[in-house]
Design a protein around this motif. Structure first.
Motif, PDB file in Angstrom:
ATOM      1  N   ASP A   1      37.035  13.404  21.671  1.00  0.00           N
ATOM      2  CA  ASP A   1      38.056  12.345  21.708  1.00  0.00           C
ATOM      3  C   ASP A   1      37.876  11.391  20.532  1.00  0.00           C
ATOM      4  N   ALA A   2      36.621  10.995  20.307  1.00  0.00           N
ATOM      5  CA  ALA A   2      36.334  10.038  19.237  1.00  0.00           C
ATOM      6  C   ALA A   2      36.723  10.624  17.878  1.00  0.00           C
ATOM      7  N   LEU A   3      36.279  11.852  17.613  1.00  0.00           N
ATOM      8  CA  LEU A   3      36.527  12.452  16.297  1.00  0.00           C
ATOM      9  C   LEU A   3      38.032  12.637  16.070  1.00  0.00           C
ATOM     10  N   ARG A   4      38.756  13.022  17.132  1.00  0.00           N
ATOM     11  CA  ARG A   4      40.212  13.162  16.976  1.00  0.00           C
ATOM     12  C   ARG A   4      40.849  11.839  16.566  1.00  0.00           C
ATOM     13  N   SER A   5      40.316  10.729  17.077  1.00  0.00           N
ATOM     14  CA  SER A   5      40.930   9.430  16.770  1.00  0.00           C
ATOM     15  C   SER A   5      40.685   9.017  15.327  1.00  0.00           C
ATOM     16  N   PHE A   6      39.765   9.716  14.638  1.00  0.00           N
ATOM     17  CA  PHE A   6      39.498   9.377  13.242  1.00  0.00           C
ATOM     18  C   PHE A   6      40.421  10.120  12.276  1.00  0.00           C
ATOM     19  N   GLY A   7      41.098  11.156  12.775  1.00  0.00           N
ATOM     20  CA  GLY A   7      41.973  11.930  11.895  1.00  0.00           C
ATOM     21  C   GLY A   7      41.184  12.591  10.786  1.00  0.00           C
ATOM     22  N   GLN A   8      41.777  12.681   9.607  1.00  0.00           N
ATOM     23  CA  GLN A   8      41.147  13.372   8.479  1.00  0.00           C
ATOM     24  C   GLN A   8      40.333  12.396   7.641  1.00  0.00           C
ATOM     25  N   SER A   9      39.148  12.003   8.121  1.00  0.00           N
ATOM     26  CA  SER A   9      38.344  11.107   7.299  1.00  0.00           C
ATOM     27  C   SER A   9      36.872  11.470   7.441  1.00  0.00           C
ATOM     28  N   THR A  10      36.063  10.866   6.574  1.00  0.00           N
ATOM     29  CA  THR A  10      34.623  11.039   6.700  1.00  0.00           C
ATOM     30  C   THR A  10      34.093   9.988   7.663  1.00  0.00           C
ATOM     31  N   VAL A  11      33.212  10.405   8.547  1.00  0.00           N
ATOM     32  CA  VAL A  11      32.726   9.520   9.601  1.00  0.00           C
ATOM     33  C   VAL A  11      31.220   9.327   9.441  1.00  0.00           C
ATOM     34  N   LYS A  12      30.819   8.081   9.571  1.00  0.00           N
ATOM     35  CA  LYS A  12      29.389   7.786   9.554  1.00  0.00           C
ATOM     36  C   LYS A  12      28.925   7.561  10.990  1.00  0.00           C
ATOM     37  N   ILE A  13      27.941   8.358  11.431  1.00  0.00           N
ATOM     38  CA  ILE A  13      27.414   8.228  12.782  1.00  0.00           C
ATOM     39  C   ILE A  13      26.026   7.616  12.693  1.00  0.00           C
ATOM     40  N   SER A  14      25.817   6.517  13.426  1.00  0.00           N
ATOM     41  CA  SER A  14      24.558   5.761  13.328  1.00  0.00           C
ATOM     42  C   SER A  14      23.847   5.753  14.673  1.00  0.00           C
ATOM     43  N   PHE A  15      22.596   6.251  14.665  1.00  0.00           N
ATOM     44  CA  PHE A  15      21.798   6.358  15.889  1.00  0.00           C
ATOM     45  C   PHE A  15      20.604   5.412  15.833  1.00  0.00           C
ATOM     46  N   THR A  16      20.156   4.947  17.013  1.00  0.00           N
ATOM     47  CA  THR A  16      18.914   4.194  17.078  1.00  0.00           C
ATOM     48  C   THR A  16      17.839   5.041  17.744  1.00  0.00           C
ATOM     49  N   SER A  17      18.106   5.476  18.985  1.00  0.00           N
ATOM     50  CA  SER A  17      17.114   6.291  19.694  1.00  0.00           C
ATOM     51  C   SER A  17      17.858   7.196  20.668  1.00  0.00           C
ATOM     52  N   PRO A  18      17.147   8.214  21.247  1.00  0.00           N
ATOM     53  CA  PRO A  18      17.819   9.214  22.094  1.00  0.00           C
ATOM     54  C   PRO A  18      18.534   8.642  23.307  1.00  0.00           C
ATOM     55  N   LEU A  19      18.159   7.408  23.731  1.00  0.00           N
ATOM     56  CA  LEU A  19      18.790   6.882  24.942  1.00  0.00           C
ATOM     57  C   LEU A  19      19.677   5.675  24.663  1.00  0.00           C
ATOM     58  N   ARG A  20      19.832   5.296  23.402  1.00  0.00           N
ATOM     59  CA  ARG A  20      20.655   4.118  23.084  1.00  0.00           C
ATOM     60  C   ARG A  20      22.007   4.581  22.545  1.00  0.00           C
ATOM     61  N   PRO A  21      23.070   3.829  22.869  1.00  0.00           N
ATOM     62  CA  PRO A  21      24.402   4.197  22.377  1.00  0.00           C
ATOM     63  C   PRO A  21      24.419   4.330  20.861  1.00  0.00           C
ATOM     64  N   PHE A  22      25.236   5.253  20.371  1.00  0.00           N
ATOM     65  CA  PHE A  22      25.381   5.411  18.914  1.00  0.00           C
ATOM     66  C   PHE A  22      26.823   5.138  18.531  1.00  0.00           C
ATOM     67  N   THR A  23      27.044   4.836  17.242  1.00  0.00           N
ATOM     68  CA  THR A  23      28.377   4.420  16.807  1.00  0.00           C
ATOM     69  C   THR A  23      28.926   5.382  15.765  1.00  0.00           C
ATOM     70  N   LEU A  24      30.270   5.462  15.747  1.00  0.00           N
ATOM     71  CA  LEU A  24      30.984   6.198  14.709  1.00  0.00           C
ATOM     72  C   LEU A  24      31.921   5.224  14.014  1.00  0.00           C
ATOM     73  N   VAL A  25      31.896   5.224  12.676  1.00  0.00           N
ATOM     74  CA  VAL A  25      32.863   4.420  11.908  1.00  0.00           C
ATOM     75  C   VAL A  25      33.372   5.277  10.751  1.00  0.00           C
ATOM     76  N   PRO A  26      34.622   5.035  10.330  1.00  0.00           N
ATOM     77  CA  PRO A  26      35.099   5.748   9.132  1.00  0.00           C
ATOM     78  C   PRO A  26      34.394   5.169   7.913  1.00  0.00           C
ATOM     79  N   THR A  27      33.916   6.025   6.997  1.00  0.00           N
ATOM     80  CA  THR A  27      33.167   5.508   5.849  1.00  0.00           C
ATOM     81  C   THR A  27      34.033   4.640   4.940  1.00  0.00           C
ATOM     82  N   GLU A  28      35.344   4.881   4.957  1.00  0.00           N
ATOM     83  CA  GLU A  28      36.191   4.114   4.031  1.00  0.00           C
ATOM     84  C   GLU A  28      36.482   2.697   4.524  1.00  0.00           C
ATOM     85  N   ASP A  29      36.223   2.401   5.797  1.00  0.00           N
ATOM     86  CA  ASP A  29      36.478   1.072   6.343  1.00  0.00           C
ATOM     87  C   ASP A  29      35.544   0.885   7.533  1.00  0.00           C
ATOM     88  N   THR A  30      34.307   0.440   7.250  1.00  0.00           N
ATOM     89  CA  THR A  30      33.276   0.407   8.291  1.00  0.00           C
ATOM     90  C   THR A  30      33.380  -0.824   9.196  1.00  0.00           C
TER      91      THR A  30
END
Lengths: 379, 379
Positions: free
Chosen positions: A337-366
């Motif tokens: 669902d998340a990736l579909r909402s980004f359309g055709q862009s490069t996505v930066k995925i940022s993790f902290t640890s295996p049990l903490r939420p991670f984030t996705l942002v488009p690299t062109e507008d973080t």
């Protein structure tokens, strides 16, 4: 009441209003379509008590070829009436109230007579004040809805999470939705909104419906808010939705601002890989896929394993892999669902640890769009 | 077992065989797809015990880009396997049995391993003798199926009526179906069938499925019959269906050979009018429309009336109206199905009395296709 109108132009307005009308309703008259004929226009109204759609056809618009012989009003069974109008043989249709609440519908050689109801019995529309109007660009509004509505909760246990939290302060429009497993937040800086401020929770379903309707038009959308209603105006259509009452949870501090591992991927390519892996996870009891990240080897591997069914493994192409080694598991549907909402862009995925939420942002507008996903504990 | 094949060519054969495979079955192995790899071909088989579809991919057909490294056989979960193949990233896919009944599926960077079953456990195909083969033209066979399958019974009370009665005598192929409310009969004179005779009852569902499959190919269709199976061969596909056992009711004397009132109408125009009138009849309790015929006034009027809902009335254009005045009522769905099966032609409708079945035939060929409908008593 009597008028003649171009049938296909009438059908397109009927279809608009039908979006609000459900055949399952506890208020019988809401299965009906309200038609009010004035001297120079016809207004169609449909409602399911959550949303109300009103469409005005003006006699001055030549597309309608509208000839009004006599004003009046009636409520007709919406689904049945629209099916009839759609199947009539001629280019034009004439609708006339002959006696009481009976409507004659004629077109070519075909003549229907159907029973209606008194328009006075139809629920009245809310009054919305026009002193806090904001104009939203059509494409921008559709994008904001598309990017946030996916995170709206489908569970009825916390009704407030079925809404999108929309705020406007100092010209900054912020839309947030979360179902407590994931969160989507989109910000847009608006120009020329003066000192109008909003803080409302709009049902996700209403915005989804609105998004479908404004896809068919080019018009920008005017938005107005009252205590318990929001009104969107575009073209000849008024779209009302009730607001959700209550306090939306505070979400701003849920989004982590540091990370230990980051990956940059093409949204479309990564989506295909996750989609494949989810074929296997969907068959197994706990629907999770695992991501293995080893920045030293530039390795990002998606895998899934279910002893009964089999296993899947795929190395993913990335444009950057940085930070610490990590293994993390998540529900592939949230990722898709998340990736579909980004359309055709490069996505930066940022993790902290295996049990903490991670984030996705488009690299062109973080800054203005972030999607957050909570991982699944598998150990 | 190991082979590599062009993925999209493989998918189109998979899709063929999947038509026979149901995920709901009382025989678990029939949810599987049987794959037999020989030295120079691959055979895929799917079955739901009513129909069995077999598709042979020959290494000599360059479209498949088939490279067989090692023969063998396996049964794989059909739906899951085909979803995987459809979503793989590369132009080719390699399938290999590594150990026991485990299949490795690789394509590009993606690798799946899924659990299968022993192909020996898959039910064996019936043997069909080739000494009574008849060749049927593709378009003709589709038309015969289309024109008769609509009259097949959907009720389970008389299982024999779920079939189409197909006979071949002296080169005359006759197909008849009836659900006891209506009947469709189509005859075709075949050339060069020698002294082959058939008298079989083929499930309507099987022929419907067959019709869909032969729509995709241009090949003529070979038909072969045994005691309890019929086999259709086209292209690289073998399509088996079981036959229904029992005696089909005698239908030839049901079709009246005289009439007192006849009407000639354009099938498409009449269909639109009946379709409109059925909107009203569907809303009312007894789903009937009335036809009023007055040859003296050249009048043919369709009407419907339901006090709760309303009424409909439409005069129909005709090319001929002859005989006695008549009022007759019928189920509009039967009439719609019949008219659709006539396509774009002029139809002659012949009536005897308000309670006797009436017939429809195309005016251009009144001998070889007839549809019969039983009216509804409304008085």
């Amino acid at each position: 009441m009597k008028f003649t109108i171009n049938r296909s132009a009438f059908i397109s307005q009927l279809n608009n209003v039908l979006r609000a009308i459900s055949s399952k309703t506890t208020i019988p008259i809401l299965t009906g379509l309200k038609m009010v004929v004035a001297n120079d226009s016809i207004t169609l109204t449909g409602s399911n008590s959550d949303i109300t759609i009103e469409s005005v056809m003006s006699a001055s618009n030549e597309d309608y070829e509208l000839k009004i012989a006599e004003p009046g009003s009636i409520v007709l069974p919406a689904r049945f009436f629209s099916e009839i109008v759609k199947k009539l043989p001629d280019k034009h249709v004439t609708i006339e109230i002959t006696s009481g609440f009976q409507a004659d519908i004629t077109s070519g050689s075909a003549k229907f007579q159907i029973n209606g109801q008194d328009a006075e019995n139809f629920p009245h529309l809310p009054e919305v004040e026009a002193n806090n109007t904001v104009v939203l660009a059509n494409d921008m509004l559709k994008e904001v809805i598309r990017q946030t509505v996916i995170a709206v909760s489908k569970q009825e246990s916390r009704p407030i999470l079925a809404g999108i939290h929309v705020t406007l302060h100092d010209g900054l429009l912020t839309a947030v939705a979360t179902d407590s497993h994931r969160l989507a937040q989109r910000k847009v800086q608006l120009d020329g909104v003066g000192d109008v401020n909003y803080d409302v929770i709009i049902p996700g379903k209403s915005l989804d419906e609105l998004s479908g309707m404004i896809s068919d038009v080019d018009d920008d959308v005017k938005m107005q808010v009252t205590d318990n209603q929001v009104l969107f105006i575009f073209g000849n259509t008024h779209f009302y939705s009730r607001l959700l009452e209550g306090n939306y949870p505070e979400t701003s501090q849920l989004i982590p601002d540091t990370s230990d591992t980051t990956v940059e991927v093409d949204a479309g390519t990564f989506l295909s890989s996750i989609d494949r892996a989810s074929l296997l996870s969907h068959e197994s009891r706990n629907d999770v896929v695992k991501l293995t990240i080893k920045p030293g080897e530039k390795l990002v591997r998606i895998s899934g394993d279910s002893p009964d069914i089999g296993m899947v493994e795929e190395d993913v192409a990335t444009s950057a892999v940085e930070g610490n080694d990590l293994e993390i598991s998540f529900n592939p549907n949230y990722m898709k669902d998340a990736l579909r909402s980004f359309g055709q862009s490069t996505v930066k995925i940022s993790f902290t640890s295996p049990l903490r939420p991670f984030t996705l942002v488009p690299t062109e507008d973080t800054e203005n769009f972030v999607h957050l996903i909570t991982p699944v504990r598998t150990f």
